[in-house]
Each structure stands twice: as C-alpha cells, then as structure tokens.
Design a protein around this motif. Structure first.
Motif, PDB file in Angstrom:
ATOM      1  N   PHE A   1       1.171  -0.766  -0.023  1.00 44.99           N
ATOM      2  CA  PHE A   1       0.145   0.335  -0.153  1.00 44.99           C
ATOM      3  C   PHE A   1       1.154   1.238  -0.473  1.00 44.99           C
ATOM      4  O   PHE A   1       0.497   2.014  -0.531  1.00 44.99           O
ATOM      5  N   SER A   2       2.197   1.114   1.011  1.00 45.76           N
ATOM      6  CA  SER A   2       2.529   2.771   0.396  1.00 45.76           C
ATOM      7  C   SER A   2       3.665   2.949  -0.382  1.00 45.76           C
ATOM      8  O   SER A   2       4.183   4.255  -0.040  1.00 45.76           O
ATOM      9  N   ILE A   3       4.219   1.874  -1.328  1.00 47.32           N
ATOM     10  CA  ILE A   3       5.150   1.904  -2.040  1.00 47.32           C
ATOM     11  C   ILE A   3       4.786   1.110  -3.798  1.00 47.32           C
ATOM     12  O   ILE A   3       4.135   1.803  -4.277  1.00 47.32           O
ATOM     13  N   GLU A   4       4.587   0.332  -3.572  1.00 47.78           N
ATOM     14  CA  GLU A   4       4.377  -0.659  -5.051  1.00 47.78           C
ATOM     15  C   GLU A   4       2.785  -0.338  -4.655  1.00 47.78           C
ATOM     16  O   GLU A   4       3.082   0.300  -6.773  1.00 47.78           O
ATOM     17  N   LEU A   5       2.020  -0.147  -4.540  1.00 49.54           N
ATOM     18  CA  LEU A   5       0.507   0.608  -5.366  1.00 49.54           C
ATOM     19  C   LEU A   5       0.256   1.918  -5.946  1.00 49.54           C
ATOM     20  O   LEU A   5      -0.068   1.984  -6.833  1.00 49.54           O
ATOM     21  N   ARG A   6       1.084   2.801  -4.631  1.00 47.46           N
ATOM     22  CA  ARG A   6       1.232   4.262  -4.697  1.00 47.46           C
ATOM     23  C   ARG A   6       1.928   4.518  -6.726  1.00 47.46           C
ATOM     24  O   ARG A   6       1.720   4.797  -7.108  1.00 47.46           O
ATOM     25  N   ASP A   7       3.337   3.443  -7.349  1.00 46.86           N
ATOM     26  CA  ASP A   7       3.983   3.666  -8.019  1.00 46.86           C
ATOM     27  C   ASP A   7       3.275   3.245  -9.397  1.00 46.86           C
ATOM     28  O   ASP A   7       2.995   3.376 -10.089  1.00 46.86           O
ATOM     29  N   LEU A   8       2.741   2.040  -8.993  1.00 45.88           N
ATOM     30  CA  LEU A   8       1.824   1.490  -9.853  1.00 45.88           C
ATOM     31  C   LEU A   8       0.374   2.345 -10.266  1.00 45.88           C
ATOM     32  O   LEU A   8       0.305   3.079 -11.956  1.00 45.88           O
TER      33      LEU A   8
END
Length: 781
Positions: A603-610
């Motif tokens: 939630f904090s990194i992977e989804l944000r970047d996607l």
C-alpha cells in the motif's frame, strides 16, 4: 497350539529386553572408558545411545551430565540432572550438583529450590548450606544468606565459609565484620587469592590504606602478575597521591592486556590527577579507539584538552558527547556536565543582529502599513555566535526557530493602539539587542485583478473549450502601489517585482475544480481575492468511461497462522470478479494471504507507484479476511499476525496515510472491507442515508470522492457473507449503463437488515479530500 505361540512370543520378548539392557550397559561402559581418557565428546555419544535404549537409565543421565559440564555445556548438564532427579528423588548429592550447575547458569530461582531440597535431605552438609548462601546472595536475600552461611560455619569452620560470610557481611554493609571474615579465611588458607583481593578492597574502602597495601603485597609476593592485585594496589597508591607508583602498576597490567580499555581509562585518570594532561589525552584517545562511545573517556579527554589550552578540541569532544543518546545514568551525568562546560567555553559578549524581512523596512527604520490594518505579520532573521534564548515583540514572546546558521522569527502584532514595533532578541548569555521601528500609515485601496487569457466575462466566468487538466492564465493587477505577491489557489504566480500594475502568468491544475481564486497583495499589505468560475459546457461531459482509468485491488486473507482460517474470502473474491466482468475495469490485482510486511510495502510503495505510472483515476480496494477494532482503531489482520499482539496487525491509519499519498493524482478512492470484527472503519464521517447519484451528473463523476463501505461493525461476520452476495448480485443484475456505489449500499443494507446479521457502514474516509463526488461502476459498451 495357541499356548505354544504365546510362550514363544513371551520368550522372544524377554530375550529382546535382555539384549536391550545388555546393549545399554555396554554403551554405558564404553562411555566410562572415554571419560577416563578425557574424551567427553565421544563419552556423551555413548551415554546417549545407552539412554536411547533405556530411557530410565539414571546413572547414564548423571554421567552424561558430568561430561556435558566438562565440555562447558551447562544447559544440557542441567537438563540431564533434572531427568535423573525423576528417578533418584532422595539423592542429596544429585540435588546439590543440579543446584550448582543451575547457579552457574544464573538460574538462581531454580538453584534455590534444588539446594533447599538438598539441605532438607542432608541437614549436615556444610557445602550445601554454603551453596544456599551463595544463591541467596545472588538473589539479594542477604538476611537469609547470613543465616545459611552461619549454619555452614557451624558445621565446618573452613576457608570457604569464612570467605562467603565476608561476602554477605560486605553486602549488608557490615564492613568491619567482612574484614574480620576475610582475615579468618586467610588464616586458614594463606594461598586463597580471592580472600586477599576481597580483604584489600575492604580495607581500602574503610580507608585503611596501610593494611590494604600489606594484603595486596602479600598476594603479589605469591602471584607477581595478578591483575586485580596490581589494580587494587594502584588505587591504594593513588589514594596516597603516589601517582608514579600507581601508574607503574597499571602499566604492568597493560603489558599483558594491551587492549583493555578499562585499564587505559584508569591510567588516563591517574595521569589527569597527576596533572600530566597530555599523557592523559593519549590514554583516553586509546580508550576511544577501542570504544568510540565510552562517554567517560570523551568527557575526561575534553577536560584535559581544556587544561592544555586546546579549547577547540575540548569543544569538539563536548559537542560529541552532547550528540550521544544514552540512558546510562553515568553517561547522562557526563552529558550534563559537558553541557555546562560547553556553555562556559562558548561564552561571548556580542549582541545578536536583527533583520526584519517582512514588511519592508524603509529609511529611518520606518514600516509603511495600510491605514485599515489593525495587525501586521512580521518575519525576521537573527544572527548570533550563540544560541538565541528569547525574542520579544512589543513585550510579547515571538515564535522563533533555527534556520541554517541563523534564527528566524514570526509574529502577528497588534498595532491598533501603537505607532511603534519593538523587537528584542537575547542570546543564552544574556547579550541583548533592541530594534525599534516606527509605523507610517499608507493608502488602503486593494489591488484590482483582471484575467486576459483565457477570456473572462464581467461576472468572472471563464469558458473552457478543452478538458485539459492544466490551464495557462495571463492577467494584470491595477494598484497605486507596487505588488508584493500574487497567489492562485495558494500557488505563487510569476510577475515583475517593483513594476506598477504588473502582468502575471501561471499554469494551474484545474482537474476536478469548477473555480479558482486569485489573491493579490500590495507592498502596504492591502489585499484582494477574486474568484473565477470555470464553465465547461463546451467540453463533452462523458467519454468512453467518464470515471477514467479504473483499477480494482482484492486483498484475500484466508490461511492464518494463529487466527482461524476462513473459506469465505476466496468465494467472495471469485463472486466479485465474476460480477465485475461486465463493467469497465481496466485492471484487477488479486493479492492472497498477505503478511503485515507485505501489506505495508504494497500500500505504501508498490500500489502508489503503479497508480502514478499508469495514471489511474479511480481505485477500489476490497479486503476480505479477519479484522479487529481496538481502542477506537481499526485493523486488518495479516496472515502472520499473533493473537492479542496489536503490533502485528495492519493499522488502518497506515492505509489512510497511503491513500493520502495517492490523492494528488487520484479522483476516486473506494475502500470496501468485508472483515469480521473490523468495527466501524473510518466511522467519524458516516452518511446516515446514502443519496443515490446520477452518472449523468458530471460533478459526481469528476469531483473527488474518498469513500468506505464496511461489512461489519463490532460483530463477528460469518464465512457465508450476505454482504458480498448482495453486492455482487446488485452489480450482476443492473440493467443501466452505470450504477453508483450509493445504490449498491442501499441494496446491501436492506438485505443484511432482513437477515439480522451484519450492519454495514458507509461514509467518507476521514482526512482524505472529498469534494462530494462518488464512485460509479460503468458498464462496458
């Protein structure tokens, strides 16, 4: 026939038992042979084989424990002695040895139970009572320790018992008795090194330096290189201010222990007390090479630097000490002393320098303020060689903070009854500077704002012919005075400072906006704000999908390590994926059985970047799994969470923070949590009765929304989720081109209310931007 078979089986069983017993004894005898040869490792192997054949072989446990102890493996020795006690519960020696080994492991409570049982079985064992006293001494039970050692002495007046009574007496602060006991121990055994050392320490503590020296020298005559004796004698010499002899004894220790930081520290202290500060600095530096964080060495080296006049190095050490964070009380004492020394070493007499940055200062320290202003915002800078302690403006404290090498201050000052502003700045050494500014009143007409491009009507309406998110603006400001700032929705516009009636330009983001504000302030503080309305009638309201690029993320947690596993989440996700198949969803992400670390990172990194790289406009997050609501905080339960350990749960405040980081480039956020025990997630801003929305309402589509729909309050949910079934059925049976979330919410509410199960909650996510838009599911064309 049957009797014959039975007899054969019986005889065979007896033979097997005899063979097993013989094998166990053979392994045991082989182990004893290895013990005699000093090969304890192979002895342990043989004793283990004997015990595998005969687990009740008490003597094998005893011998294996002895070999474990011989190899230094006290824990396994203690375990074997404990097993042996199961079979030999009346063996006092066995209890004694078990207590002795547990004492060596610092298992003092266990040792106390074992040695107490030993004294009950053998009431005249002086060694048992001595061990009991040592255990009680370790547990700080000094009164009972004294009783136990006196009992040992009554049974046998020997060296060890006198020595340990001295130890107990010393702990009870009965120093004269301790000295006498150590003396008796030496009378009975003049080669008892520990008694010499204890007696020397005791006499030194009592201030008996001469007799302390005698006992130290007596030991050193027998053991010339005894480290503790040399150290104690050095302290005696230091007490007598015979520092060269004290230093000589410490140097003898360092010949054999060249990397002993504690000994270097002691010698450095002796050099310092002997006023040989350069030698002290050298020893303290050696300590810090071995242990850079030893605060006492840093503090004492700084003091010696002071004494040789190297104040720059002293300040550096004091600052190094101040930077260390330690909960050590000794370190904290050094830190406090270092701050005092640093304060004195940095003392100076120069007054601070004050510069007013805003408003502008004119000749003769004059401030030009508009006639209609009753308050003025001040911002200034203070420079000084020392820390600033106070900033007062018109006798009231002002806010100030460190900014680089200087300080900045801000204040909102009431000027309704005064024509002067006085700023006083003082540093920590009470050096003070006062600046006095006179106020001159100026014109009060606010600036006039005009937009040139794009065209704006007289009533401030701007007609757009494109749905581009970025809008280029050009305009002018009309005013009698120069302009100090132009802000468009809080963002600074570009213009020529110092020009009268300047032009300004800016490019602003108008996505999801129907208006923007322009604020202009002149050099005298007169300001005005004009609102311009955006008219998008010329732009096609609905395209292929007015919601834009839409993604759905499923989090399915079913297989838990400590919580009950669930079958429902997998079924629910399958059902929802099927229902969403007829809707315009650009991407489905399905995450299963996520740990806490995986959830945090996703939630904090992977989804944000996607989301950012794919320019996603609308996001639905669906969670199915266990949940908790504790102390007004909601949690999703990762599959590796531990029961009753709140720290191992995924805090929904972390989810909210992650969603906040998406808000700059997202229009719609919808969180659906189908979690038992989740509680009223984000409950603070719930809508009572959701109003169903129309997807032809462009405001509902284009304005931001941040919504949550929770399947349960505080109640436990069941695997067979009516919430999910109704949600999916409503999507599957929708005949229209689109369906808003509010329609689904109302359908789900009706269904679960009739079933008297879960009570769903729907509302806005607290803390996230929500412009009263909503989430639509758009059917595929």
């Amino acid at each position: 026939m049957r009797k014959s078979i039975f007899l054969v089986l019986l005889i065979s069983g007896c033979l097997c038992m005899q063979i097993a017993a013989q094998n166990a004894k053979q392994n045991f005898k082989t182990g004893l042979t290895f013990v005699e040869a000093g090969n304890h490792k192979d002895a342990i192997t043989q004793f283990t084989k004997a015990l595998e054949t005969n687990p009740e072989y008490a003597e094998a446990y005893l011998k294996r424990a002895e070999s474990f102890e011989a190899t230094g493996d006290l824990q396994n020795a203690a375990d074997d002695l404990k097993r042996a006690l199961v079979f030999e519960q009346k063996d006092a020696d066995l209890y004694y040895n078990a207590a002795r080994v547990n004492y060596g492991l610092a298992n003092y409570s266990t040792a106390l139970e074992l040695v107490t049982r030993c004294t009950e079985l053998s009431k005249k064992s002086e060694s048992a009572f001595r061990l009991l006293a040592r255990v009680q001494l370790a547990l700080e039970d000094y009164s009972n320790a004294l009783v136990s050692i006196n009992k040992a002495l009554s049974l046998k007046d020997n060296t060890e018992n006198n020595f340990y009574r001295g130890q107990v007496s010393e702990k009870m602060k009965n120093y004269n008795q301790a000295e006498a006991d150590y003396g008796k121990a030496l009378n009975k055994d003049e080669n008892f090194s520990e008694a010499y050392l204890a007696l020397s320490r005791m006499r030194l503590q009592l201030g008996k330096t001469e007799t302390a020296m005698e006992s130290c020298n007596a030991l050193l005559a027998k053991e010339p290189g005894n480290k503790e004796a040399l150290l104690i004698r050095s302290r005696i010499y230091a007490k007598q201010t015979e520092y060269p002899k004290a230093i000589d004894d410490i140097s003898k220790i360092l010949i054999k222990s060249p990397d002993d930081k504690e000994i270097y520290l002691v010698r450095g202290i002796y050099y310092q007390e002997f006023t040989q500060h350069q030698n002290a600095i050298n020893d303290f530096s050696k300590v810090l090479l071995l242990d850079p964080a030893m605060t006492e060495a840093i503090y004492k080296r700084a003091y010696s630097y002071e004494q040789v006049g190297d104040f720059k190095s002293a300040i550096k050490d004091y600052e190094r000490l101040a930077a260390l964070s330690s909960e050590d009380l000794v370190a904290q004492k050094h830190l406090n002393e270092a701050r005092k020394r640093l304060y004195e070493l940095n003392r100076e007499t120069a007054a601070p320098k004050i510069s007013l940055l805003d408003p502008q200062v004119f000749a003769d320290s004059t401030l030009k303020i508009a006639k209609n202003k009753s308050t003025v915002s001040l911002r200034g800078k203070i420079s000084d060689a020392s820390e600033i302690g106070t900033v007062m403006i018109n006798k009231a404290p002002a806010t100030f903070f460190k900014s680089g090498d200087n300080y900045e201050f801000t204040a909102e000052v009431d000027i309704s009854a005064t024509d002067f502003i006085t700023v006083v700045a003082g540093d920590v050494y009470n050096n003070a500077k006062t600046n006095r500014y006179s106020i001159t009143r100026t014109e009060i007409d606010p600036p006039a704002i005009s937009i040139l491009a794009p065209y704006a009507s007289d009533n401030g309406e701007i007609y757009l012919d494109t749905d581009n998110a970025n809008l280029y603006i050009e305009g002018t400001i009309a005013d009698e005075s120069t302009i100090s700032s132009i802000l468009i929705d809080g963002v600074a516009a570009s213009f020529a400072l110092g020009d009268l009636n300047p032009r300004f330009t800016a490019t602003i983001n108008v996505a999801n906006k129907n208006r923007f504000n322009v604020t202009a302030t002149d050099s005298y503080g007169n300001d005005t704000t004009t609102t311009f309305v955006l008219n998008r009638e010329g732009v096609s309201l609905l395209e292929a999908n007015p919601m834009g690029r839409t993604w759905v993320v499923f989090i399915e947690n079913s297989n838990y390590e400590t919580f009950p596993s669930l079958e429902g989440p997998a079924k629910d996700v399958t059902l929802m994926r099927s229902a969403l198949a007829r809707y315009d969803v650009h991407k489905l992400i399905h995450k299963q059985d996520m740990t806490k670390k995986e959830m945090e990172r996703f939630f904090s990194i992977e989804l944000r970047d996607l989301l950012r790289s794919n320019k996603v406009n609308a996001l639905l997050v669906w969670y199915a799994g266990h949940g908790k609501f504790i102390n007004e905080t909601g949690y999703w339960i990762p599959v590796d969470a531990k029961r009753d350990d709140e720290f191992t749960y995924y805090n929904l405040n972390a989810l909210r923070a992650s969603l906040q980081s998406y808000s700059a480039y997202m229009t719609h956020n919808l969180v659906i949590t189908d979690a038992c025990e989740s509680g009223p997630t984000f409950y603070q801003a719930m809508r009572e009765v959701p109003k169903e929305r129309d997807c032809n309402d462009w405001e509902a589509v284009k304005f931001k929304s941040s919504q949550v729909f929770s399947s349960a309050g505080y109640e436990l949910a069941v695997d067979n989720s009516i919430f999910t079934q109704t949600f999916a059925n409503t999507l599957a049976n929708n005949p229209n081109a689109c369906i808003p979330i509010e329609t689904i919410v109302n359908k789900v509410n009706q269904a679960v209310t009739q079933s008297n199960q879960q009570r769903p909650k729907f509302g806005k996510i607290t803390g996230l931007q929500d412009e009263d838009g909503t989430f639509f599911f758009m059917s595929k064309k």
